[in-house]
Design an enzyme around this catalytic site. Structure first.
Site, PDB file in Angstrom:
ATOM      1  N   ASP A  67       0.711  53.395 -28.350  1.00 34.29           N
ATOM      2  CA  ASP A  67       0.048  52.938 -27.122  1.00 34.29           C
ATOM      3  C   ASP A  67      -0.069  51.415 -27.066  1.00 34.29           C
ATOM      4  OD1 ASP A  67      -1.779  52.741 -29.194  1.00 34.29           O
ATOM      5  OD2 ASP A  67      -3.180  54.200 -28.395  1.00 34.29           O
ATOM      6  N   ASN A 136     -14.426  60.218 -29.412  1.00 32.61           N
ATOM      7  CA  ASN A 136     -14.446  61.317 -28.428  1.00 32.61           C
ATOM      8  C   ASN A 136     -13.252  62.260 -28.619  1.00 32.61           C
ATOM      9  OD1 ASN A 136     -12.335  59.759 -27.520  1.00 32.61           O
ATOM     10  ND2 ASN A 136     -13.162  59.374 -25.483  1.00 32.61           N
ATOM     11  N   HIS A 138     -10.023  61.269 -28.907  1.00 32.00           N
ATOM     12  CA  HIS A 138      -8.727  60.856 -28.358  1.00 32.00           C
ATOM     13  C   HIS A 138      -7.735  60.569 -29.475  1.00 32.00           C
ATOM     14  CE1 HIS A 138     -10.131  56.380 -28.031  1.00 32.00           C
ATOM     15  NE2 HIS A 138      -9.256  56.450 -29.020  1.00 32.00           N
ATOM     16  N   GLU A 143      -7.261  60.486 -23.560  1.00 33.01           N
ATOM     17  CA  GLU A 143      -8.704  60.697 -23.465  1.00 33.01           C
ATOM     18  C   GLU A 143      -9.022  62.149 -23.092  1.00 33.01           C
ATOM     19  OE1 GLU A 143     -10.543  58.457 -24.577  1.00 33.01           O
ATOM     20  OE2 GLU A 143     -10.426  56.517 -23.596  1.00 33.01           O
TER      21      GLU A 143
END
Ligand code: GLP
Length: 237
Positions: A67, A136, A138, A143
């Protein structure tokens, strides 16, 4: 899926580097899928040390990163390209032309997503994909969502991700709100997956790998991968 608990970050980094080094020794022109963040820094240090010691040769290795932030040029110290050059590529004998990241500063992000997807496919899906994990759940910048996105795509970062990543920026307002990331498809197509997580990720590791598979916890999909290893470090030092 194998979950290996080790005592320390140092031990996690050594073990991860040994697995990646083994992959490089086994197939010198392998495709390594790489990640950024605090978790892999120690792993990259170990790989660089093994290269310096003459144990590893990266001359034929190809790399694809997961990413990049949207809007940051490669020379921006906060960009993931800069991070990779600093922590790994500049310290080993990989050919820079064989190292790939999405271009977060591309004028047409849709075209950039298509370009990166085609590039990763043309190189061959990663022989080994290294991953960290967000608090979270990811992976890359996938996400929590209603479904698992398959292809390279741009994403609006969760507020919690922006907050977490702001520690590396001067001000929270400086953190880009969008990123471009490989989808879950490419990650699942990697031949082997190696996820590393430190003690601050205890709760999410439990939830992602011992709980239900759901796009609300993107990393949970790795439970379905045919060759996934998680190394969890119990302590920081
Ligand atoms: C970022 C990256 C992820 C990384 C995550 C965790 O958001 N896009 O690839 O896994 O942060 O980072 P850290 O290892 O610093 O906790």
């Amino acid at each position: 899926m194998r979950i290996i608990e080790v005592e320390s970050y140092k031990e996690m980094s050594r073990l991860a580097a040994r697995m990646i080094g083994g992959q490089v020794a086994l197939k010198p022109n392998c495709v390594l899928g790489l990640a950024t963040g605090s978790s892999p820094i120690g792993t990259y240090e170990e790989l660089a040390a093994d290269y310096q010691a003459g144990i590893l040769d990266f001359s034929q290795v190809r790399t694809v990163n997961l990413d990049e932030y949207c809007g940051l040029t490669p020379d921006n110290p906060q960009s993931y390209r800069y991070f990779m050059d600093l922590h790994l590529f500049g310290k080993v004998n990989v050919d820079k032309a064989n190292t790939h990241l999405p271009n977060g500063a591309a004028p047409d992000m849709q075209a950039e997503c298509a370009r990166y997807e085609a590039l990763v496919e043309s190189l061959g899906w990663p022989d080994l994909q290294l991953l960290g994990i967000g608090h979270n759940g990811h992976i890359g910048f996938n996400e929590p969502a209603e479904d698992f996105p398959t292809c390279v795509h741009t994403v609006q970062l969760a507020q919690s991700t922006i907050q977490a990543n702001s520690r590396l920026f001067d001000r929270v307002e400086d953190v880009p709100t969008q990123a471009v990331t490989m989808g879950i498809g490419a990650i699942m197509k990697a031949k082997r997956v190696l996820l590393i997580a430190g003690p601050d990720k205890k709760e999410i590791v439990e939830k992602a790998f011992r709980g239900p598979v759901t796009p609300q916890v993107p990393a949970s999909i790795l439970q379905l991968h045919r060759d996934a290893t998680v190394i969890f470090a119990k302590k920081d030092a």
